[in-house]
Design an enzyme around this catalytic site. Structure first.
Site: not given
Length: 490
Positions: A60, A133
Protein backbone atom coordinates in the site's frame (compact mmCIF):
# COMPACT_ATOMS: atom_id res chain seq x y z
CA UNK A 1 -3.10 27.46 0.19
CA UNK A 2 -2.51 30.33 -2.23
CA UNK A 3 0.82 31.94 -2.98
CA UNK A 4 -0.42 35.19 -1.37
CA UNK A 5 -0.56 33.43 1.98
CA UNK A 6 3.24 33.25 2.00
CA UNK A 7 3.85 36.99 1.52
CA UNK A 8 5.53 38.98 4.31
CA UNK A 9 6.29 36.11 6.65
CA UNK A 10 9.61 37.58 7.67
CA UNK A 11 13.18 36.56 6.90
CA UNK A 12 14.23 33.04 5.94
CA UNK A 13 15.86 31.23 8.88
CA UNK A 14 17.83 28.11 9.65
CA UNK A 15 16.07 25.18 11.31
CA UNK A 16 17.17 26.69 14.62
CA UNK A 17 15.58 30.06 13.77
CA UNK A 18 18.62 32.18 12.91
CA UNK A 19 18.15 34.55 9.93
CA UNK A 20 19.76 33.47 6.65
CA UNK A 21 21.92 36.09 4.93
CA UNK A 22 22.50 34.30 1.61
CA UNK A 23 20.54 31.29 0.34
CA UNK A 24 21.93 31.47 -3.21
CA UNK A 25 25.68 31.01 -2.76
CA UNK A 26 27.61 28.59 -0.57
CA UNK A 27 30.59 29.87 1.42
CA UNK A 28 34.00 29.25 -0.15
CA UNK A 29 37.68 29.92 0.55
CA UNK A 30 37.92 32.89 -1.76
CA UNK A 31 36.34 33.32 -5.17
CA UNK A 32 36.38 29.95 -6.93
CA UNK A 33 37.85 28.17 -3.91
CA UNK A 34 36.60 25.01 -2.17
CA UNK A 35 33.47 25.07 -0.01
CA UNK A 36 34.02 25.52 3.72
CA UNK A 37 32.75 23.12 6.36
CA UNK A 38 31.77 26.15 8.43
CA UNK A 39 28.91 26.87 6.00
CA UNK A 40 26.37 25.30 8.33
CA UNK A 41 23.38 26.40 6.26
CA UNK A 42 24.67 24.37 3.30
CA UNK A 43 25.38 21.34 5.49
CA UNK A 44 22.02 21.63 7.23
CA UNK A 45 20.14 21.79 3.92
CA UNK A 46 21.99 18.86 2.35
CA UNK A 47 21.70 16.71 5.49
CA UNK A 48 17.98 17.42 5.77
CA UNK A 49 17.48 16.71 2.07
CA UNK A 50 19.13 13.30 2.44
CA UNK A 51 16.63 12.42 5.14
CA UNK A 52 13.40 13.76 3.63
CA UNK A 53 12.08 10.29 2.85
CA UNK A 54 10.96 7.71 5.34
CA UNK A 55 10.75 4.02 4.42
CA UNK A 56 7.77 3.51 2.14
CA UNK A 57 5.06 1.09 3.12
CA UNK A 58 5.98 -2.47 2.17
CA UNK A 59 2.43 -2.80 0.84
CA UNK A 60 0.00 0.00 0.00
CA UNK A 61 2.91 2.37 -0.66
CA UNK A 62 1.13 4.22 -3.46
CA UNK A 63 -1.83 6.19 -2.15
CA UNK A 64 -3.92 9.34 -1.85
CA UNK A 65 -6.07 10.65 0.97
CA UNK A 66 -8.76 13.13 1.94
CA UNK A 67 -10.70 14.31 4.98
CA UNK A 68 -14.44 14.20 5.35
CA UNK A 69 -17.38 13.35 7.56
CA UNK A 70 -19.28 10.22 8.48
CA UNK A 71 -22.96 10.79 9.33
CA UNK A 72 -25.20 8.22 11.01
CA UNK A 73 -28.43 7.65 9.06
CA UNK A 74 -30.06 4.79 11.00
CA UNK A 75 -30.34 3.60 14.59
CA UNK A 76 -27.86 0.78 15.28
CA UNK A 77 -27.69 1.16 19.06
CA UNK A 78 -29.26 -2.26 19.60
CA UNK A 79 -26.13 -3.72 17.98
CA UNK A 80 -23.27 -1.48 19.20
CA UNK A 81 -22.52 0.93 22.04
CA UNK A 82 -19.94 2.88 19.99
CA UNK A 83 -20.69 6.53 20.75
CA UNK A 84 -19.96 7.79 17.24
CA UNK A 85 -22.83 5.56 16.06
CA UNK A 86 -25.15 6.49 18.94
CA UNK A 87 -27.74 8.69 17.23
CA UNK A 88 -29.11 9.50 13.81
CA UNK A 89 -27.53 12.62 12.35
CA UNK A 90 -24.34 12.42 14.41
CA UNK A 91 -21.24 13.45 12.45
CA UNK A 92 -17.65 12.27 12.95
CA UNK A 93 -14.60 13.64 11.16
CA UNK A 94 -12.74 11.02 9.12
CA UNK A 95 -9.55 10.67 7.09
CA UNK A 96 -9.54 8.12 4.29
CA UNK A 97 -6.45 6.86 2.47
CA UNK A 98 -6.86 4.95 -0.79
CA UNK A 99 -3.98 2.93 -2.23
CA UNK A 100 -2.81 0.20 -4.51
CA UNK A 101 -1.26 -2.88 -2.86
CA UNK A 102 1.74 -4.15 -4.79
CA UNK A 103 3.21 -1.05 -6.42
CA UNK A 104 5.94 1.07 -4.91
CA UNK A 105 5.64 4.78 -4.13
CA UNK A 106 6.37 5.77 -7.73
CA UNK A 107 4.09 3.24 -9.42
CA UNK A 108 1.12 4.14 -11.62
CA UNK A 109 -2.43 4.32 -10.26
CA UNK A 110 -4.28 2.67 -13.16
CA UNK A 111 -3.12 -0.91 -12.67
CA UNK A 112 -4.78 -4.26 -11.98
CA UNK A 113 -4.43 -4.46 -8.22
CA UNK A 114 -6.71 -4.37 -5.19
CA UNK A 115 -7.25 -0.91 -3.73
CA UNK A 116 -6.67 -0.26 -0.06
CA UNK A 117 -9.42 1.44 1.94
CA UNK A 118 -7.96 2.77 5.21
CA UNK A 119 -10.38 4.92 7.19
CA UNK A 120 -9.76 6.78 10.45
CA UNK A 121 -12.76 7.93 12.51
CA UNK A 122 -11.78 10.70 14.95
CA UNK A 123 -14.33 9.70 17.61
CA UNK A 124 -14.88 11.07 21.11
CA UNK A 125 -13.74 7.70 22.51
CA UNK A 126 -10.48 7.68 20.54
CA UNK A 127 -9.60 6.93 16.95
CA UNK A 128 -11.25 3.97 15.26
CA UNK A 129 -9.41 2.64 12.20
CA UNK A 130 -11.22 0.52 9.63
CA UNK A 131 -8.58 -0.92 7.32
CA UNK A 132 -9.94 -2.87 4.36
CA UNK A 133 -9.95 -3.04 0.56
CA UNK A 134 -12.21 -2.42 -2.41
CA UNK A 135 -12.94 -6.16 -2.49
CA UNK A 136 -14.98 -8.10 0.09
CA UNK A 137 -12.48 -10.99 0.16
CA UNK A 138 -8.71 -11.56 0.06
CA UNK A 139 -6.19 -14.02 -1.39
CA UNK A 140 -5.36 -15.90 1.83
CA UNK A 141 -7.04 -16.65 5.14
CA UNK A 142 -4.04 -16.92 7.48
CA UNK A 143 -1.53 -14.15 8.21
CA UNK A 144 1.37 -16.61 8.37
CA UNK A 145 1.18 -16.77 4.55
CA UNK A 146 1.10 -12.99 4.06
CA UNK A 147 4.87 -12.30 3.75
CA UNK A 148 5.19 -15.15 1.23
CA UNK A 149 2.22 -13.86 -0.77
CA UNK A 150 3.55 -10.31 -0.93
CA UNK A 151 7.00 -11.55 -1.95
CA UNK A 152 5.37 -13.08 -5.03
CA UNK A 153 3.78 -9.73 -5.93
CA UNK A 154 6.96 -7.72 -5.48
CA UNK A 155 10.22 -7.77 -7.42
CA UNK A 156 11.98 -11.09 -7.92
CA UNK A 157 15.33 -11.26 -6.07
CA UNK A 158 17.15 -12.24 -9.27
CA UNK A 159 15.39 -10.37 -12.08
CA UNK A 160 14.32 -7.31 -10.11
CA UNK A 161 10.89 -7.43 -11.79
CA UNK A 162 7.50 -8.86 -10.95
CA UNK A 163 7.42 -12.35 -12.42
CA UNK A 164 4.34 -14.23 -13.61
CA UNK A 165 6.00 -17.48 -12.53
CA UNK A 166 6.08 -16.33 -8.90
CA UNK A 167 2.56 -14.90 -8.94
CA UNK A 168 0.82 -17.93 -10.42
CA UNK A 169 3.04 -20.47 -8.69
CA UNK A 170 1.86 -19.16 -5.34
CA UNK A 171 -1.77 -18.77 -6.41
CA UNK A 172 -1.81 -22.23 -7.97
CA UNK A 173 -0.45 -23.76 -4.77
CA UNK A 174 -2.87 -21.69 -2.65
CA UNK A 175 -6.33 -22.62 -3.95
CA UNK A 176 -8.02 -20.37 -1.38
CA UNK A 177 -6.89 -17.45 -3.58
CA UNK A 178 -9.21 -18.51 -6.44
CA UNK A 179 -12.14 -16.34 -5.32
CA UNK A 180 -10.10 -13.13 -4.98
CA UNK A 181 -8.19 -13.76 -8.23
CA UNK A 182 -11.53 -14.09 -10.02
CA UNK A 183 -12.49 -10.68 -8.60
CA UNK A 184 -9.14 -9.15 -9.50
CA UNK A 185 -9.15 -10.23 -13.14
CA UNK A 186 -12.80 -9.39 -13.67
CA UNK A 187 -14.22 -6.02 -14.67
CA UNK A 188 -13.69 -4.48 -11.22
CA UNK A 189 -9.98 -5.28 -11.17
CA UNK A 190 -9.01 -1.78 -12.38
CA UNK A 191 -11.27 0.96 -10.97
CA UNK A 192 -11.54 4.10 -13.12
CA UNK A 193 -10.93 6.24 -10.03
CA UNK A 194 -11.03 6.05 -6.26
CA UNK A 195 -14.41 7.80 -6.39
CA UNK A 196 -15.99 5.13 -8.57
CA UNK A 197 -15.37 2.03 -6.47
CA UNK A 198 -16.85 0.44 -3.35
CA UNK A 199 -15.03 -0.09 -0.08
CA UNK A 200 -15.19 -3.01 2.35
CA UNK A 201 -13.95 -3.78 5.83
CA UNK A 202 -13.44 -7.26 4.28
CA UNK A 203 -12.85 -8.96 7.65
CA UNK A 204 -15.54 -9.93 10.11
CA UNK A 205 -15.63 -7.66 13.15
CA UNK A 206 -17.49 -7.67 16.46
CA UNK A 207 -20.17 -5.21 17.52
CA UNK A 208 -21.43 -5.37 21.10
CA UNK A 209 -24.23 -3.39 22.70
CA UNK A 210 -24.84 -1.94 26.18
CA UNK A 211 -26.25 -5.26 27.36
CA UNK A 212 -23.15 -7.16 26.28
CA UNK A 213 -24.82 -8.90 23.34
CA UNK A 214 -22.40 -9.82 20.54
CA UNK A 215 -22.94 -9.49 16.80
CA UNK A 216 -20.56 -10.32 13.97
CA UNK A 217 -20.53 -7.67 11.24
CA UNK A 218 -19.13 -6.93 7.79
CA UNK A 219 -18.79 -3.35 6.50
CA UNK A 220 -19.73 -2.18 3.01
CA UNK A 221 -19.38 1.30 1.50
CA UNK A 222 -21.25 1.65 -1.80
CA UNK A 223 -20.13 4.48 -4.06
CA UNK A 224 -22.84 7.03 -4.87
CA UNK A 225 -20.92 8.05 -7.99
CA UNK A 226 -21.60 4.68 -9.59
CA UNK A 227 -19.14 1.89 -10.36
CA UNK A 228 -16.75 2.72 -13.21
CA UNK A 229 -13.85 0.57 -14.31
CA UNK A 230 -11.11 0.52 -16.93
CA UNK A 231 -10.44 -2.23 -19.41
CA UNK A 232 -6.91 -3.58 -19.55
CA UNK A 233 -6.31 -1.64 -22.77
CA UNK A 234 -7.66 1.63 -21.33
CA UNK A 235 -5.59 1.23 -18.18
CA UNK A 236 -2.39 0.58 -20.11
CA UNK A 237 -2.80 3.86 -21.98
CA UNK A 238 -3.82 5.88 -18.91
CA UNK A 239 -1.01 4.52 -16.72
CA UNK A 240 1.50 5.63 -19.33
CA UNK A 241 -0.05 9.04 -19.97
CA UNK A 242 -0.87 9.95 -16.36
CA UNK A 243 0.60 7.74 -13.62
CA UNK A 244 -1.09 9.98 -11.04
CA UNK A 245 -4.57 9.58 -12.55
CA UNK A 246 -6.41 8.39 -9.44
CA UNK A 247 -4.73 10.84 -7.08
CA UNK A 248 -5.35 13.71 -9.48
CA UNK A 249 -8.99 12.76 -9.98
CA UNK A 250 -9.72 12.68 -6.24
CA UNK A 251 -7.93 15.96 -5.51
CA UNK A 252 -9.46 17.87 -8.41
CA UNK A 253 -12.99 16.60 -7.72
CA UNK A 254 -12.77 17.92 -4.15
CA UNK A 255 -11.26 21.21 -5.38
CA UNK A 256 -14.26 21.60 -7.71
CA UNK A 257 -16.66 21.02 -4.85
CA UNK A 258 -17.79 17.66 -6.28
CA UNK A 259 -17.46 15.88 -2.96
CA UNK A 260 -17.58 12.08 -3.42
CA UNK A 261 -19.94 10.16 -1.16
CA UNK A 262 -20.55 6.55 -0.21
CA UNK A 263 -23.55 4.96 1.49
CA UNK A 264 -22.47 2.78 4.40
CA UNK A 265 -24.06 -0.60 5.02
CA UNK A 266 -23.42 -3.40 7.47
CA UNK A 267 -24.23 -7.10 7.45
CA UNK A 268 -25.14 -8.29 10.94
CA UNK A 269 -24.93 -11.89 12.17
CA UNK A 270 -26.09 -12.79 15.69
CA UNK A 271 -23.21 -14.44 17.50
CA UNK A 272 -25.13 -17.67 17.94
CA UNK A 273 -25.36 -18.16 14.15
CA UNK A 274 -21.61 -18.36 13.63
CA UNK A 275 -21.03 -21.93 14.78
CA UNK A 276 -23.49 -23.48 12.34
CA UNK A 277 -23.38 -21.03 9.42
CA UNK A 278 -22.80 -22.83 6.11
CA UNK A 279 -19.57 -20.91 5.47
CA UNK A 280 -16.96 -20.16 8.10
CA UNK A 281 -17.94 -16.54 8.89
CA UNK A 282 -14.36 -15.66 9.87
CA UNK A 283 -12.75 -16.87 6.63
CA UNK A 284 -11.48 -13.82 4.71
CA UNK A 285 -11.69 -15.68 1.39
CA UNK A 286 -15.49 -15.96 1.72
CA UNK A 287 -18.42 -13.54 1.57
CA UNK A 288 -21.71 -13.76 3.43
CA UNK A 289 -24.37 -13.95 0.71
CA UNK A 290 -26.80 -11.04 1.03
CA UNK A 291 -29.71 -13.47 0.90
CA UNK A 292 -28.48 -14.81 4.26
CA UNK A 293 -27.56 -11.49 5.86
CA UNK A 294 -28.92 -8.49 3.95
CA UNK A 295 -27.24 -5.11 3.80
CA UNK A 296 -28.50 -2.67 6.44
CA UNK A 297 -27.88 1.02 5.73
CA UNK A 298 -26.51 2.97 8.68
CA UNK A 299 -24.42 5.91 7.43
CA UNK A 300 -23.17 8.30 4.80
CA UNK A 301 -19.52 9.07 4.09
CA UNK A 302 -18.46 12.30 2.35
CA UNK A 303 -14.92 13.41 1.44
CA UNK A 304 -14.71 17.19 1.30
CA UNK A 305 -11.23 18.42 2.19
CA UNK A 306 -7.84 17.76 0.63
CA UNK A 307 -4.65 17.45 2.68
CA UNK A 308 -2.46 20.55 2.71
CA UNK A 309 0.76 18.53 2.73
CA UNK A 310 0.94 15.06 1.18
CA UNK A 311 3.99 13.91 3.13
CA UNK A 312 2.72 15.06 6.53
CA UNK A 313 -0.86 13.90 6.10
CA UNK A 314 -0.83 11.00 3.62
CA UNK A 315 2.64 9.49 3.76
CA UNK A 316 2.87 9.82 7.56
CA UNK A 317 -0.72 8.77 8.20
CA UNK A 318 -0.93 5.46 10.02
CA UNK A 319 -3.81 3.01 10.35
CA UNK A 320 -4.11 -0.10 12.47
CA UNK A 321 -6.95 -2.63 12.68
CA UNK A 322 -6.12 -2.76 16.41
CA UNK A 323 -7.44 0.78 16.91
CA UNK A 324 -10.89 -0.06 18.27
CA UNK A 325 -13.35 1.92 20.40
CA UNK A 326 -15.88 0.67 22.98
CA UNK A 327 -18.55 -1.38 21.24
CA UNK A 328 -16.35 -2.60 18.38
CA UNK A 329 -13.72 -5.33 18.38
CA UNK A 330 -12.00 -8.11 16.43
CA UNK A 331 -13.15 -11.58 15.46
CA UNK A 332 -11.27 -14.91 15.36
CA UNK A 333 -10.43 -14.24 11.68
CA UNK A 334 -6.82 -15.51 11.52
CA UNK A 335 -5.83 -12.93 8.91
CA UNK A 336 -7.23 -10.11 11.03
CA UNK A 337 -5.51 -11.43 14.13
CA UNK A 338 -2.16 -11.18 12.36
CA UNK A 339 -2.90 -7.67 11.12
CA UNK A 340 -3.64 -6.52 14.69
CA UNK A 341 0.11 -6.82 15.28
CA UNK A 342 1.52 -6.28 11.81
CA UNK A 343 0.14 -2.82 11.04
CA UNK A 344 1.14 -1.15 14.29
CA UNK A 345 4.58 -2.72 14.13
CA UNK A 346 5.07 -1.49 10.55
CA UNK A 347 4.27 2.09 11.54
CA UNK A 348 6.47 2.05 14.62
CA UNK A 349 9.36 1.06 12.33
CA UNK A 350 8.46 3.26 9.38
CA UNK A 351 7.29 6.51 11.01
CA UNK A 352 8.45 6.13 14.60
CA UNK A 353 7.30 5.27 18.10
CA UNK A 354 5.48 8.62 18.43
CA UNK A 355 3.69 8.37 15.06
CA UNK A 356 0.30 8.34 16.81
CA UNK A 357 0.92 11.91 17.97
CA UNK A 358 1.46 13.42 14.53
CA UNK A 359 -1.42 15.77 13.67
CA UNK A 360 -3.06 13.48 11.10
CA UNK A 361 -2.96 10.51 13.49
CA UNK A 362 -3.74 11.96 16.90
CA UNK A 363 -7.27 11.91 18.31
CA UNK A 364 -9.26 15.07 17.56
CA UNK A 365 -12.48 14.63 19.51
CA UNK A 366 -10.73 13.48 22.69
CA UNK A 367 -7.23 13.45 24.23
CA UNK A 368 -4.81 10.54 24.35
CA UNK A 369 -3.85 9.89 27.98
CA UNK A 370 -1.20 7.20 28.23
CA UNK A 371 2.04 6.55 30.05
CA UNK A 372 4.05 6.13 26.86
CA UNK A 373 7.07 8.36 27.17
CA UNK A 374 10.16 9.53 25.34
CA UNK A 375 11.49 7.92 22.16
CA UNK A 376 12.34 9.51 18.83
CA UNK A 377 10.71 12.95 18.31
CA UNK A 378 8.95 12.92 21.69
CA UNK A 379 7.49 16.40 22.20
CA UNK A 380 7.33 16.50 26.00
CA UNK A 381 3.54 16.70 25.94
CA UNK A 382 3.20 14.98 29.34
CA UNK A 383 5.31 17.57 31.16
CA UNK A 384 6.24 16.36 34.62
CA UNK A 385 3.23 14.07 35.09
CA UNK A 386 3.85 10.66 36.62
CA UNK A 387 4.53 7.93 34.07
CA UNK A 388 3.04 4.89 35.79
CA UNK A 389 -0.32 3.42 36.76
CA UNK A 390 -1.80 3.10 39.30
CA UNK A 391 -0.70 6.33 40.96
CA UNK A 392 -2.13 8.65 43.58
CA UNK A 393 -1.23 11.87 41.75
CA UNK A 394 -4.39 12.17 39.67
CA UNK A 395 -3.14 10.17 36.70
CA UNK A 396 -5.40 8.43 34.18
CA UNK A 397 -7.00 5.22 35.37
CA UNK A 398 -8.37 2.01 33.88
CA UNK A 399 -12.12 1.70 33.21
CA UNK A 400 -12.50 -2.00 34.02
CA UNK A 401 -14.78 -2.35 30.97
CA UNK A 402 -13.25 -4.01 27.89
CA UNK A 403 -13.92 -2.51 24.47
CA UNK A 404 -15.32 -5.84 23.19
CA UNK A 405 -16.78 -9.04 24.56
CA UNK A 406 -14.58 -12.13 25.03
CA UNK A 407 -14.56 -14.95 22.52
CA UNK A 408 -16.04 -18.18 23.90
CA UNK A 409 -16.49 -21.87 23.09
CA UNK A 410 -12.92 -22.62 22.01
CA UNK A 411 -11.59 -26.01 23.09
CA UNK A 412 -8.79 -28.44 22.28
CA UNK A 413 -5.02 -28.45 22.32
CA UNK A 414 -2.84 -25.61 21.10
CA UNK A 415 -1.21 -26.19 17.73
CA UNK A 416 -0.91 -25.06 14.12
CA UNK A 417 -4.55 -25.59 13.21
CA UNK A 418 -6.10 -24.80 9.83
CA UNK A 419 -9.15 -22.56 9.71
CA UNK A 420 -12.26 -24.57 10.71
CA UNK A 421 -14.32 -25.85 7.78
CA UNK A 422 -18.09 -25.37 7.76
CA UNK A 423 -20.76 -27.30 5.85
CA UNK A 424 -20.39 -25.61 2.44
CA UNK A 425 -16.79 -24.45 2.71
CA UNK A 426 -14.28 -25.19 0.01
CA UNK A 427 -11.81 -23.04 -1.86
CA UNK A 428 -13.75 -22.91 -5.12
CA UNK A 429 -17.49 -22.66 -4.50
CA UNK A 430 -17.72 -18.89 -4.15
CA UNK A 431 -15.36 -18.25 -7.07
CA UNK A 432 -17.62 -20.43 -9.19
CA UNK A 433 -20.71 -18.60 -7.94
CA UNK A 434 -19.11 -15.27 -8.87
CA UNK A 435 -18.25 -16.51 -12.36
CA UNK A 436 -21.78 -17.75 -12.96
CA UNK A 437 -23.21 -14.36 -11.95
CA UNK A 438 -21.29 -12.64 -14.76
CA UNK A 439 -22.72 -11.78 -18.15
CA UNK A 440 -21.23 -13.38 -21.23
CA UNK A 441 -19.23 -10.24 -22.00
CA UNK A 442 -17.91 -10.10 -18.46
CA UNK A 443 -16.84 -13.75 -18.66
CA UNK A 444 -14.99 -13.11 -21.91
CA UNK A 445 -13.08 -10.19 -20.45
CA UNK A 446 -12.25 -12.16 -17.29
CA UNK A 447 -10.87 -15.08 -19.31
CA UNK A 448 -8.93 -12.74 -21.59
CA UNK A 449 -7.36 -10.88 -18.65
CA UNK A 450 -6.38 -14.09 -16.88
CA UNK A 451 -5.07 -15.73 -20.05
CA UNK A 452 -2.87 -12.74 -20.84
CA UNK A 453 -1.38 -12.95 -17.35
CA UNK A 454 -0.93 -16.73 -17.23
CA UNK A 455 0.59 -16.78 -20.73
CA UNK A 456 3.64 -15.06 -19.24
CA UNK A 457 4.39 -18.10 -17.08
CA UNK A 458 7.43 -20.00 -18.34
CA UNK A 459 6.70 -23.44 -16.81
CA UNK A 460 3.85 -25.64 -18.05
CA UNK A 461 3.19 -27.17 -14.64
CA UNK A 462 2.71 -23.75 -13.02
CA UNK A 463 0.32 -22.66 -15.76
CA UNK A 464 -1.68 -25.89 -15.59
CA UNK A 465 -1.95 -25.76 -11.81
CA UNK A 466 -3.23 -22.18 -11.98
CA UNK A 467 -5.80 -23.08 -14.64
CA UNK A 468 -6.95 -26.10 -12.67
CA UNK A 469 -8.06 -23.94 -9.74
CA UNK A 470 -10.48 -22.12 -12.03
CA UNK A 471 -11.54 -25.42 -13.61
CA UNK A 472 -12.58 -26.62 -10.16
CA UNK A 473 -14.51 -23.40 -9.57
CA UNK A 474 -16.47 -23.86 -12.80
CA UNK A 475 -15.86 -26.33 -15.64
CA UNK A 476 -16.74 -23.79 -18.32
CA UNK A 477 -14.46 -21.21 -16.71
CA UNK A 478 -11.54 -23.63 -16.68
CA UNK A 479 -12.09 -24.86 -20.23
CA UNK A 480 -12.28 -21.38 -21.71
CA UNK A 481 -9.18 -20.33 -19.83
CA UNK A 482 -7.25 -23.41 -20.93
CA UNK A 483 -8.07 -22.76 -24.59
CA UNK A 484 -7.20 -19.06 -24.33
CA UNK A 485 -3.85 -19.72 -22.62
CA UNK A 486 -2.90 -22.40 -25.16
CA UNK A 487 -3.67 -19.99 -28.00
CA UNK A 488 -1.43 -17.32 -26.52
CA UNK A 489 1.41 -19.68 -25.60
CA UNK A 490 1.34 -21.46 -28.95
Amino acid sequence: MTQEAYVSQGPLTTEAGAPVADNQNSETAGVGGPVLVQDQLLLEKLAHFNRERIPERVVHARGAGAYGTFTVTADVTKYTRAKFLSEIGKETEVFLRFSTVAGNLGAADAVRDPRGWAMKFYTEEGNYDLVGNNTPVFFIRDAIKFPDFIHTQKRDPYTGSQEADNVFDFWGLSPESTHQVTWLFGDRGIPASYRHMDGFGSHTFQWNNEDGEVFWVKYHFKTDQGIKNLTAEEAEILAGKDPDSHQRDLREAIERGEFPTWTAYVQIMPAADAATYRFNPFDLTKVWPHADYPLIEYGKLELNRNPENIFAEVEQSIFSPAHFVPGIGPSPDKMLQGRLFGYGDAHRYRVGINADQLPVNRPKATEARSHGRDGFLYDGRHGGAKNYEPNSFGGPFQTNRPLWQPFTDFTGATGNHPTPVHAEDNDFVQAGNLYRLMTEDEKERLVKNLANAISGVTRDDIAERAINNFRQADADFGKRLEVAVQALRG
